[in-house]
Design an enzyme around this catalytic site. Structure first.
Site, PDB file in Angstrom:
ATOM      1  N   ASP A  61      28.434 -25.106  30.329  1.00  0.00           N
ATOM      2  CA  ASP A  61      28.975 -26.429  29.544  1.00  0.00           C
ATOM      3  C   ASP A  61      27.862 -26.790  28.710  1.00  0.00           C
ATOM      4  O   ASP A  61      26.770 -26.439  28.968  1.00  0.00           O
ATOM      5  CB  ASP A  61      29.647 -27.457  30.584  1.00  0.00           C
ATOM      6  CG  ASP A  61      30.542 -28.478  29.999  1.00  0.00           C
ATOM      7  OD1 ASP A  61      30.583 -28.402  28.692  1.00  0.00           O
ATOM      8  OD2 ASP A  61      31.154 -29.270  30.752  1.00  0.00           O
TER       9      ASP A  61
HETATM   10  C1  BGC Z   1      32.892 -30.582  27.875  1.00  0.00           C
HETATM   11  C2  BGC Z   1      33.465 -29.289  27.837  1.00  0.00           C
HETATM   12  C3  BGC Z   1      33.731 -28.644  26.217  1.00  0.00           C
HETATM   13  C4  BGC Z   1      32.366 -28.847  25.514  1.00  0.00           C
HETATM   14  C5  BGC Z   1      32.411 -28.595  24.300  1.00  0.00           C
HETATM   15  C6  BGC Z   1      31.539 -30.618  26.999  1.00  0.00           C
HETATM   16  O1  BGC Z   1      30.960 -32.022  26.953  1.00  0.00           O
HETATM   17  O2  BGC Z   1      32.742 -30.893  29.417  1.00  0.00           O
HETATM   18  O3  BGC Z   1      34.910 -29.250  28.426  1.00  0.00           O
HETATM   19  O4  BGC Z   1      34.396 -27.518  26.163  1.00  0.00           O
HETATM   20  O5  BGC Z   1      31.872 -30.284  26.023  1.00  0.00           O
HETATM   21  O6  BGC Z   1      32.939 -29.359  23.506  1.00  0.00           O
END
Ligand code: BGC
Length: 747
Positions: A231
């Protein structure tokens, strides 16, 4: 490793391999341009394309391209419709192709442990089977366009509080039965191209550097053949992460960690093979991409229409005393700000720059009176707005209140602190219901709320966060153009305090205890026989369904179950036939029922159909200390309209050749030994003998055989030594005999 991948790897420098394992920038994987492998673009998210061209961020702050906002996960899971989700996935896949996006960052499949989790709107369900089916079908749809998905957030990311550091602490059984199966289905049933690891720790170990999850379970057990990305910002310590099985760190650029990897390989701290394997796995997916084709475009209007159709299948009619469907007339009152400007999506990384938003007011019959009734920016009611709403509602034939949670209540990054609607909305509903018995409440939200007015209103329609076409879908359902067929993918408790995680949510700085274990959602409410506002699986319809002829049989290790469903009402409708398994063997402490199958069937009035299910042993199993296990004995299959409305059932006698292994020692309890027929056969005669020896007039009165037995149940085997006057050697002999007997019962 495939030859093509190996061939590329052979030509790559150490620097290039390390660079491939870290994002090139916010939304790109580096690729190996020198060797003709273009960078890959990834974009959020689960219910629409959030492609950012310029200023990148992962919190939904900066603009992204205009795209279609489909209903969020909280809604789509309520469709219980695999084909629908696959279709939506296909549409999103096509949008990605048109926009040259290689991997869509979704679906988000974390379990809704508490109604307060700030991202519940993105997640599917409190039930792992439903979440897994929704995920697998969505993935199949997207990937059918040769666009990858990233099933997230692996794993146990069930709250936002301290999401980057907190540890989700739970037993292995809880992890396996509740928090992993949705990921397992995404990998095993749909072949997800990538997995996104979560921010949090699990039992103390970061998800990004967790070899048990990333390697043992994901790859060895489930056979995952894609790559794991972090993530955004989830990597705690790069080398530990690579060693544990994390291939890609996102976002980039991460020059420092690229250099760290290079140096670690050079110094021998990180084996070259580990880096090669990680780079190879990324290459494997990059090479799967089709050649980019010019001229692909997506038709926003067509996808908008699809978003409307999807939402009509998702919205859940929670209550209806017969008022709905309404007839189109000119004496209705629409009250509430969400009639005009609906809340249709949540905040954060999944936020879509919607192409076109439709509120229900756009479609309202001519002559409908509209009043905002409340402000989405304040909690306390405005007396004037309230009075005006009451007056208009009193004069109308029926009032429809468009209520729900304002934007800042549900957002990625933080959790809710309570489960209430804003006070101004609760008071508005109470007040309007007082003057207008024909009051309908339409709820726009991503998670359940307390509904203290539920008994005062005639009908409640929950449209969840229904995407940009929510208004059109709401209209079709309110007036009966479409018969509601959504079913709740989560329980709605009467109050927050009833929720099983209540005493352990959100935990403290360090961690949160999943003390309720496997008893999440309806598994808990059913076990406690607690009243809920609306149960898991619940949803009203404009027609009625009858169940009959339930049957089950076992053939070649497969369980074949079927039931007849008949539309007994007067309009076309769809029923979600839910199949729950109830373990009656008494082997483990299990929920009274668990969802293991569902089918959505469309029926004309009077029409009936036989709905068939095929289950395997796993559907009967719980996760024992020796793995998935279904004891021999009776299981009841329940065919249900909801988790609290079982309409038919059939028993199944399961015969397993496996038995749980038992190790007999000094402290094995007499109870455990008596529960196993083989060890009981050895122990019983000894216990009887002891009672007979002690039997005197006085002792017979003081203690019966049954009383003695009950007392002994909790005693360790060594206490038998005292009663019997055994020497240590004799006790050991007894232990050996019991172990032999127990082993005879195991495979
Ligand atoms: C989120 C993810 C997301 C990623 C990119 C993160 O903060 O937890 O779900 O895909 O950001 O935007």
């Amino acid at each position: 490793m495939k030859q093509a991948v190996q061939a590329v790897l052979n030509q790559m420098t150490l620097q290039e391999k390390a660079a491939l394992c870290s994002g090139r920038d916010f939304w790109h994987i580096a690729g190996v341009p020198r060797l003709g492998i273009a960078p890959a673009m990834v974009s959020d998210g689960p219910h629409g394309l959030r492609k950012q061209n310029d200023q990148a961020d992962h919190l939904g702050v900066n603009e992204s391209i205009q795209a279609v906002c489909f209903p969020a996960g909280c809604a789509t899971a309520c469709s219980f419709d695999r084909a629908l989700l696959e279709n939506m996935g296909r549409a999103l896949g096509a949008e990605c192709r048109a926009e040259q996006v290689d991997i869509l960052l979704g679906p988000a499949v974390n379990i809704k442990r508490s109604p307060l989790c700030g991202r519940n709107f993105e997640y599917y369900s409190e039930d792992p089977y439903l979440a897994g089916q929704a995920a697998a079908t969505f993935i199949r749809g997207v990937q059918s366009r040769q666009v990858g998905t990233s099933v997230k957030h692996f794993a146990a990311n069930n709250q936002e509080f301290r999401r980057l550091t907190r540890s989700s602490n739970m037993s292995e059984r809880t992890l396996r039965e509740i928090y992993l199966p949705a990921f397992e289905a995404a990998v095993r049933e749909a072949g997800a191209w990538t997995v996104m690891c979560a921010y949090n720790r699990i039992n103390g170990v970061f998800a990004s550097e967790n070899p048990t999850l990333l390697t043992d379970i994901l790859r060895r057990e489930w056979g995952f053949d894609g790559f794991v990305m972090s993530d955004w910002g989830a990597v705690n310590e790069k080398l530990r992460a690579v060693e544990a099985g994390l291939e890609l760190e996102m976002p980039g650029p991460c020059d420092a960690s690229v250099q760290k990897v290079v140096q670690a390989v050079e110094s021998g701290e990180l084996p070259q093979e580990v880096l090669d394997q990680a780079a190879g796995r990324i290459l494997e997916i990059l090479l799967r991409r089709p050649e980019p084709q010019s001229g692909e475009s997506f038709n926003r209007q067509r996808d908008h229409d699809l978003a409307a159709r999807v939402e009509t299948e998702c919205a859940v009619l929670l209550k209806n005393n017969g008022l709905l469907p309404l007839s189109r007339s000119n004496d209705l009152a629409y009250i509430g700000a969400f009639a005009q400007k609906p809340r249709y999506q949540g905040g954060g990384s999944s936020h879509i720059n919607a192409f076109r938003v439709e509120g229900a007011l756009e479609f309202a019959p001519e002559g409908t009176v509209y009043l905002p009734g409340f402000s989405t920016r304040q909690d306390s009611p405005d007396p004037q707005a309230l009075a005006a709403a009451m007056e208009a509602a009193g004069r109308a034939r029926a009032a429809v209140i468009f209520a729900g949670l304002p934007d800042d209540f549900e957002c990625e990054g933080y959790d809710r602190t309570h489960m209430r609607l804003p006070e101004c909305q609760n008071q508005l509903i109470h007040a309007v219901a007082q003057v207008q018995p024909n009051t309908v409440v339409v709820l726009h939200l991503g998670s359940p709320v307390e509904t203290p007015w539920a008994d005062e209103v005639a009908a409640v329609l929950c449209v969840y966060l229904g995407g940009e076409a929510v208004g059109r879908a709401t209209d079709a359902l309110l007036y009966g153009d479409v018969c509601p067929s959504g079913r709740l993918a989560e329980s709605w408790p009467l109050k927050l305090e009833d929720n099983p995680s209540f005493l352990n949510f959100p935990g403290d700085e360090e961690g949160v205890e999943y003390a309720e274990g496997v008893f999440v959602g309806y598994r808990y409410y059913d076990k406690k026989e607690m009243a809920v506002r609306w149960p898991f699986g619940h949803g009203e319809s404009y027609t009625t369904f009858a169940y009959s002829d339930a049957r089950v049989q076992v053939e070649d290790g497969k369980i074949l179950a079927q039931v007849r469903v008949t539309n007994t009402g007067s309009c076309f409708g769809k029923e979600v036939v839910q199949l729950y398994v109830q373990d009656r063997t008494g082997t483990a402490n299990r929920p009274p029922k668990e969802l293991k199958g569902f089918e959505k069937v469309a029926l004309e009035p009077g029409q009936s159909r036989i709905v068939c299910f095929i289950l395997d042993e796993r559907a009967l199993s719980w996760y024992s200390p020796s793995g998935w296990y279904a004891a021999s004995g009776c299981y009841r299959l329940l065919f249900a309209h909801s988790s609290r409305d079982v309409r038919a059932g059939a028993d199944l006698e399961w015969v397993s050749s496996r038995r749980l292994p038992m190790r007999v020692h000094r402290n094995t309890t007499v109870g455990a030994l008596l529960a196993n027929p083989r060890t009981a056969a050895v122990l019983e005669p000894l216990l009887r003998q002891q009672h007979t020896q002690e039997e005197s007039e006085v002792s017979r009165e003081a203690i019966t055989e049954e009383m003695l037995r009950q007392m002994l149940v909790n005693s360790p085997l060594r206490s038998v030594q005292n009663y019997q006057g055994y020497t240590d050697a004799q006790l050991q002999q007894l232990i050996d005999r019991l172990q032999q007997a127990a082993d005879g019962a195991c495979e």
